[in-house]
Design an enzyme around this catalytic site. Sequence first.
Site, PDB file in Angstrom:
ATOM      1  N   ASP A 130       0.843  -1.195   0.000  1.00 54.85           N
ATOM      2  CA  ASP A 130       0.000   0.000   0.000  1.00 54.85           C
ATOM      3  C   ASP A 130       0.878   1.244   0.000  1.00 54.85           C
ATOM      4  OD1 ASP A 130      -2.463   1.270  -0.066  1.00 54.85           O
ATOM      5  OD2 ASP A 130      -2.590   1.430   2.109  1.00 54.85           O
ATOM      6  N   HIS A 189      -3.793  13.921   1.309  1.00 56.16           N
ATOM      7  CA  HIS A 189      -3.928  12.970   2.413  1.00 56.16           C
ATOM      8  C   HIS A 189      -2.676  12.971   3.287  1.00 56.16           C
ATOM      9  CE1 HIS A 189      -4.957   9.378   4.665  1.00 56.16           C
ATOM     10  NE2 HIS A 189      -3.852   8.795   4.276  1.00 56.16           N
ATOM     11  N   ARG A 222       1.521  15.007  13.526  1.00 55.28           N
ATOM     12  CA  ARG A 222       2.742  15.719  13.914  1.00 55.28           C
ATOM     13  C   ARG A 222       2.488  17.215  13.805  1.00 55.28           C
ATOM     14  NH1 ARG A 222       4.141  11.909  10.388  1.00 55.28           N
ATOM     15  NH2 ARG A 222       4.202  13.476   8.749  1.00 55.28           N
ATOM     16  N   GLU A 260     -10.469   3.706   4.216  1.00 57.33           N
ATOM     17  CA  GLU A 260      -9.673   4.550   3.327  1.00 57.33           C
ATOM     18  C   GLU A 260     -10.102   4.283   1.896  1.00 57.33           C
ATOM     19  OE1 GLU A 260      -5.488   3.880   4.206  1.00 57.33           O
ATOM     20  OE2 GLU A 260      -5.532   5.419   5.769  1.00 57.33           O
ATOM     21  N   ASP A 276      -8.971   0.291   2.448  1.00 54.39           N
ATOM     22  CA  ASP A 276      -7.927  -0.101   3.397  1.00 54.39           C
ATOM     23  C   ASP A 276      -8.425   0.246   4.806  1.00 54.39           C
ATOM     24  OD1 ASP A 276      -5.495  -0.708   4.589  1.00 54.39           O
ATOM     25  OD2 ASP A 276      -4.614   1.251   4.106  1.00 54.39           O
ATOM     26  N   GLN A 280      -2.910   2.515  15.198  1.00 58.78           N
ATOM     27  CA  GLN A 280      -1.912   3.126  14.306  1.00 58.78           C
ATOM     28  C   GLN A 280      -1.112   4.212  15.009  1.00 58.78           C
ATOM     29  OE1 GLN A 280      -3.693   4.740  10.741  1.00 58.78           O
ATOM     30  NE2 GLN A 280      -1.750   5.341   9.824  1.00 58.78           N
ATOM     31  N   TYR A 292       2.928   3.304  15.022  1.00 59.29           N
ATOM     32  CA  TYR A 292       3.424   3.512  13.668  1.00 59.29           C
ATOM     33  C   TYR A 292       4.866   4.013  13.556  1.00 59.29           C
ATOM     34  CZ  TYR A 292       3.219   8.646  13.247  1.00 59.29           C
ATOM     35  OH  TYR A 292       3.457   9.980  13.348  1.00 59.29           O
ATOM     36  N   LYS A 314      -3.434  -2.019  10.164  1.00 60.22           N
ATOM     37  CA  LYS A 314      -3.841  -2.218   8.773  1.00 60.22           C
ATOM     38  C   LYS A 314      -3.954  -3.674   8.392  1.00 60.22           C
ATOM     39  CE  LYS A 314      -3.125   2.216   7.467  1.00 60.22           C
ATOM     40  NZ  LYS A 314      -4.064   3.047   6.705  1.00 60.22           N
ATOM     41  N   THR A 325      -4.730   6.462   0.350  1.00 60.70           N
ATOM     42  CA  THR A 325      -6.003   7.172   0.433  1.00 60.70           C
ATOM     43  C   THR A 325      -6.073   8.280  -0.606  1.00 60.70           C
ATOM     44  OG1 THR A 325      -5.997   6.738   2.785  1.00 60.70           O
ATOM     45  CG2 THR A 325      -7.539   8.402   1.995  1.00 60.70           C
TER      46      THR A 325
HETATM   47 MN    MN Z   1      -3.972   2.954   3.018  1.00 58.25          MN
END
Ligand code: MN
Length: 430
Positions: free
Chosen positions: A130, A137, A146, A202, A236, A243, A247, A256, A362
């Site tokens: 992906d 996005h 962030r 997504e 997705d 996440q 992540y 995911k 996305t």
């Molecule tokens: Mn995705």
Amino acid sequence: MTLNATHDPALCSWVASANAVGSDFPIQNLPFGVFEFEGDGRIGVAIGDHILDLYAAIESGALVLGSEAACALSARTLNDFMGLGQCEWHAVRVAISHFLAEGSASHESLLRAMNKTTMRLPAAIGDYTDFYAARAHATNVGRMFRPDGEPLMPNWLHLPVGYHGRASSVVVSGTDIRRPSGQLKPDDAAPIYGPCRLLDYELEFGAFVGTANEMGSTIGIADAMNQLFGLVILNDWSARDIQKWEYQPLGPFNAKNFASSISPWVVTMEALAPYRSEGPARQSDDPPLLEYLQPAAGSADAIDVKAEVFLASADMRAQGTSPMKLSSGTLSDLSWSFAQMLAHHTSTGCPMNSGDLIGSGTVSGTEKSSRGCMLELCWRGTEPIELPDGTERRFLLDGDELTIVAFCEKVGAARVGLGSCSGVIQPATN
Ligand code: MN
């Protein structure tokens, strides 16, 4: 890719429903899928509201194809056919177009009613990757996750960012989606294990790899589009709370890997040829691309496919209320093309196999109405959506049905639909 007689908008079929205005599957489309027949999987082509049973058409001698194609299309998945390459795909498309055209002999006995048929995954997906190719996005998510830094990471404008996804949990549209449980980190408290609270979808497109490359070899940008077999709609599903905690530094993992849904009909790159355009767009102050990612001169690597996202709660469905449209988007909003993704993916010599799936990331545009997931639409829960049943959504609740439809439309070309991709959220069990 050049247009040919199979794209002629005036072409009609002896399958009357294929000629209806607004049909997703006119004779100019001819997407491939795998349907269930007497407990087994068979390859078919969607035409109007029917499926042409290719196995039966070949077996009976009604449809005559080259021996390799006939053998590949008698299989239970599309992998072998995807591996045959562009010349064979084209020859089969021409043959099926002629077979289904008005004026050719009609073969009603080779048709299956779509609404009485269960679809399966079109291919045995060996690997799923992906990407993260929409600038809006990546910018929106960067701003939310962030807030103190630059929204786009420094690598984003230089390479299509991606991660290796989980092929084992790619499911076909209509499959229920179980709310995952996982490790969550509440603000100011120790991590807990429990049901995801911030479940999201997504809006994406998936490209199926056609011809494979050997380990150690690369797929050049000029060849990349021609090695892709076709497109599906991809959702997705994403657990945003899992996440957020997991992540960094290696990217998404459990957030995911519990489910990704795809639409059952693979619309071939040849069917999409009328909708190719120059692109993807880069801004004038973006850094120059390295040569292996530079679109070939005159290439038209962007595809103008539009998508719309709908939500229906369990109550709405019980009351017969129409699904609520959440957003719409277009694949041409991507800043990186599938050709660039494939060229970058194989730039190390990574082998791709027929039937591998590549997700676009996305698909979001700059308008609020084109934000392709709930995280962005509701801006991390701060701008909830009101549904017609009087409830609010910040993320998906149990019983919600999420549906994505996609299609190509323009004056002078036949409409080509990708069908739909949907799933209903089931309560967590862990
Ligand atoms: Mn995705």
